[in-house]
Design an enzyme around this catalytic site. Structure first.
Site, PDB file in Angstrom:
ATOM      1  N   GLU A  34     -12.885  -1.807   2.571  1.00  0.00           N
ATOM      2  CA  GLU A  34     -13.658  -1.227   3.973  1.00  0.00           C
ATOM      3  C   GLU A  34     -14.388  -0.245   3.967  1.00  0.00           C
ATOM      4  O   GLU A  34     -14.492   0.926   4.499  1.00  0.00           O
ATOM      5  CB  GLU A  34     -12.233  -0.937   5.056  1.00  0.00           C
ATOM      6  CG  GLU A  34     -11.346  -2.196   5.537  1.00  0.00           C
ATOM      7  CD  GLU A  34     -10.348  -1.847   6.497  1.00  0.00           C
ATOM      8  OE1 GLU A  34     -10.387  -0.482   7.174  1.00  0.00           O
ATOM      9  OE2 GLU A  34      -9.745  -2.534   6.968  1.00  0.00           O
ATOM     10  N   GLU A  83       0.704  -1.422   0.013  1.00  0.00           N
ATOM     11  CA  GLU A  83       0.197   0.154  -0.149  1.00  0.00           C
ATOM     12  C   GLU A  83       0.622   1.235   0.188  1.00  0.00           C
ATOM     13  O   GLU A  83       2.078   1.483   0.555  1.00  0.00           O
ATOM     14  CB  GLU A  83      -0.891  -0.124   1.205  1.00  0.00           C
ATOM     15  CG  GLU A  83      -1.898   1.370   1.286  1.00  0.00           C
ATOM     16  CD  GLU A  83      -2.918   1.091   2.342  1.00  0.00           C
ATOM     17  OE1 GLU A  83      -2.729   0.005   3.538  1.00  0.00           O
ATOM     18  OE2 GLU A  83      -3.828   1.783   2.517  1.00  0.00           O
ATOM     19  N   GLN A 120       2.136  -6.078   5.549  1.00  0.00           N
ATOM     20  CA  GLN A 120       2.176  -5.774   4.238  1.00  0.00           C
ATOM     21  C   GLN A 120       3.581  -6.306   3.842  1.00  0.00           C
ATOM     22  O   GLN A 120       4.368  -6.762   4.550  1.00  0.00           O
ATOM     23  CB  GLN A 120       1.953  -4.224   3.923  1.00  0.00           C
ATOM     24  CG  GLN A 120       0.713  -3.916   4.310  1.00  0.00           C
ATOM     25  CD  GLN A 120       0.334  -2.203   4.104  1.00  0.00           C
ATOM     26  OE1 GLN A 120       1.261  -1.727   3.305  1.00  0.00           O
ATOM     27  NE2 GLN A 120      -0.775  -1.811   4.340  1.00  0.00           N
ATOM     28  N   GLU A 130      -6.127  -8.608   4.093  1.00  0.00           N
ATOM     29  CA  GLU A 130      -5.224  -7.856   5.086  1.00  0.00           C
ATOM     30  C   GLU A 130      -5.395  -8.859   6.279  1.00  0.00           C
ATOM     31  O   GLU A 130      -6.252  -9.227   7.106  1.00  0.00           O
ATOM     32  CB  GLU A 130      -5.983  -6.566   5.513  1.00  0.00           C
ATOM     33  CG  GLU A 130      -5.795  -5.374   4.116  1.00  0.00           C
ATOM     34  CD  GLU A 130      -6.135  -4.184   4.556  1.00  0.00           C
ATOM     35  OE1 GLU A 130      -6.274  -3.787   5.719  1.00  0.00           O
ATOM     36  OE2 GLU A 130      -6.646  -3.414   3.861  1.00  0.00           O
TER      37      GLU A 130
HETATM   38  O1  AHR Z   1      -3.171  -2.123   6.533  1.00  0.00           O
HETATM   39  C1  AHR Z   1      -3.194  -0.869   6.825  1.00  0.00           C
HETATM   40  C2  AHR Z   1      -4.888  -0.494   6.893  1.00  0.00           C
HETATM   41  O2  AHR Z   1      -5.568  -1.131   7.599  1.00  0.00           O
HETATM   42  C3  AHR Z   1      -5.280  -0.473   5.341  1.00  0.00           C
HETATM   43  O3  AHR Z   1      -5.158   0.729   4.678  1.00  0.00           O
HETATM   44  C4  AHR Z   1      -6.758  -0.378   5.887  1.00  0.00           C
HETATM   45  O4  AHR Z   1      -7.570  -1.099   4.690  1.00  0.00           O
HETATM   46  C5  AHR Z   1      -6.975  -1.280   7.060  1.00  0.00           C
HETATM   47  O5  AHR Z   1      -7.508  -0.560   8.129  1.00  0.00           O
END
Ligand code: AHR
Length: 511
Positions: free
Chosen positions: A193, A47, A363, A316
């Site tokens: 989300e 991200e 991530q 995630e």
């Molecule tokens: O991974 C960090 C954040 O966590 C992402 O941007 C979001 O989708 C989640 O709340």
């Protein structure tokens, strides 16, 4: 000599006096291969957040850090060894305010803007750069579109820009921007989300929105991305219920996010390093809840989708600790504990292979439970990186039935979790692989392995462990923790493997 003895004891190759090993029996049935563990279960999420993309992966062509068309050679090289099958990009919440047109065309003409309220986004990395990274990694692309602040038209244009094969103005624009052929988009996520940063919506409203967006995301039939609906938070199955009922036939999956914290609340998530044993066990106990989460969502999906056409996409997951004045947003250290978290989740995903065809850990670099951490020109590989590497044979392998008898348990205070977690699969190289986790930070365990349908005389592979629960690599000392080779031979027709305390192990079973 003592150092050698200590290392051997840590690796479980000789008995250490303090470790009274228990005997656990594992039986594997190699004659009944089960569902395929989709390689995309080992996907990753990158991200535009903190140094997750800029500096961590991308340094630009003018950087002194060796790079290929802007992408760091050291980081890309390390990621290649993981056979990363799929990368989700550009967010996350970042996707909820991302406008793709800002990231195409000549880089020096792209606008700088502010994403997420305060962070400058220079747009040097956009669609073309992302696909360049994907090509270098040999991975598939999972693009997440913007429902939060975008429009149906904007998203439809992006899909057309990426996938149309000529004859359209957007395909011609793509060609003028340097890519004549369409990009291959394996998955496309319609929003992120929506219950939170994507707009605080309710599931019924989003189900209608999804239908509206999906209807206009046109792409040539042969290259149409698989569309993913954005689901609820964690254990909230209300979204899964509505979406699987309303969107049947129009989505291949519903995305769910589930993070692991050490503490009891999001305000007290716990520390990444220097934690006590109480946070070791609470982290592992919390991460094991992934199994119940999948069962809860699967029960709802089974109601509306007994044919199992809708996957649960856990796009995630991973650990999230307290911000300790991090060098960049959501940067956290990564220790042996994170390695166990990764491995325990892999075993759970393998157990649910039919319902979970894809996950992307949060991530890839420098953010949350990362594979790789960077500091300017320096790079370190984390225990999570090594765990992903050890589990490569499980990608596209067929899961094998496995039973554990006389398992140990690990207890601290009021919390008890299973001592040993195990998973076995028949890999594409024809070998049977066995993965083992010993959650107990103090006691090694002897595991007797019996394989029905195959005679096994030996095991060889890698083990990841260390003396400290929070063992981690640093920029000053990048080799503190890394896997060591391990092997065992059968004696008296019985194969017994000693798994050290607090360890992840993957072995190939040999005749
Ligand atoms: O991974 C960090 C954040 O966590 C992402 O941007 C979001 O989708 C989640 O709340």
């Amino acid at each position: 000599m003592n150092i050698i003895k200590h290392s051997l004891a840590v690796l479980g190759l000789i008995a250490a006096p303090a470790f009274a090993a228990s005997q656990v029996s594992i039986s594997i049935d190699a004659s009944k291969p089960g569902p395929v563990i989709n390689k995309n279960v080992y996907g990753q999420f990158a991200e535009h957040l903190g140094t997750g993309v800029y500096n961590g992966l991308w340094v630009g062509t003018k950087s002194d850090i060796p790079n290929t068309r802007g992408w760091r050679n050291d980081v890309v090289g390390a990621l290649k060894a993981l056979h990363v099958p799929l990368v989700r990009w550009p967010g996350g919440c970042f996707a909820d305010t991302y406008h793709w047109r800002d990231g195409v065309g000549p880089q020096d003409k792209r606008p700088s803007n502010v994403n997420g309220g305060s962070v400058e986004e220079i747009n040097a990395v956009g669609t073309h750069e992302f696909f360049d990274l994907i090509d270098m990694l040999g991975a598939d692309a999972y693009i997440n579109g913007n429902v939060g602040t975008g429009s149906v038209q904007e998203m439809a244009d992006w899909v057309e820009y990426m996938t149309s094969d000529g004859g359209s103005p957007l395909a011609r624009l793509r060609a003028r921007n340097g890519h004549e052929k369409p990009f291959k988009v394996a998955y496309f996520g319609i929003g992120n989300e929506l219950w939170g940063c994507g707009g605080n919506l309710k599931p019924d409203y989003y189900a209608n929105l999804y239908s509206n967006y999906e209807a206009f995301l046109r792409a040539p039939e042969k290259s149409r991305p698989k569309m993913i609906a954005s689901g609820g938070s964690g254990f909230d199955t209300a979204w899964t219920d509505v979406l699987s009922k309303e969107l049947k036939g129009r989505t291949v999956g519903i995305s769910v996010h589930q993070y692991t914290i050490a503490g009891a609340t999001w305000d007290t998530k716990g520390k990444d390093l220097g934690f006590k044993e109480g946070e070791w066990i609470s982290t592992l106990a919390n991460t094991l809840k992934m199994d119940q989460l999948i069962k809860d969502h699967a029960a709802v999906l089974d109601k509306h989708d007994p044919e199992k056409k809708i996957g649960l996409m856990i796009d995630e997951w991973g650990t999230w600790y307290d911000d300790a004045g991090a060098r960049s947003a959501l940067f956290q250290q990564n220790s042996l504990r994170d390695a166990l978290v990764a491995a325990l989740n892999f075993h759970i995903f393998h157990d649910h292979a039919e319902r979970v065809p894809m996950t992307t850990i949060a991530q890839m670099v420098n953010v949350l439970q990362a594979m790789i951490l960077t500091d300017k020109e320096k790079m370190i590989l984390t225990p999570t990186y090594y765990t992903f590497q050890m589990y490569v044979p499980f990608q596209d392998a067929r899961s094998l039935p496995l039973a554990i008898k006389d398992n140990t348990s690990y207890t601290l205070g009021a919390t008890t979790i299973p001592g040993v977690s195990a998973s076995a699969a028949l890999a594409r190289d024809g070998k049977v692989y066995l993965a083992l986790v010993n959650t107990d930070p103090r006691n090694a365990v002897d595991v007797a392995v019996d394989v029905a349908g195959a005679k096994v005389n030996a095991a060889a592979g890698k083990v990841l462990t260390s003396a400290a629960m929070d063992a981690h690599n640093t920029f000053q000392n990048p080799q503190v923790i890394k896997p060591a080779a391990i092997s065992a031979r059968a004696a008296g027709g019985k194969l017994s493997i000693k798994v050290p305390a607090k360890a992840v192990m993957v072995v190939a079973l040999e005749k």
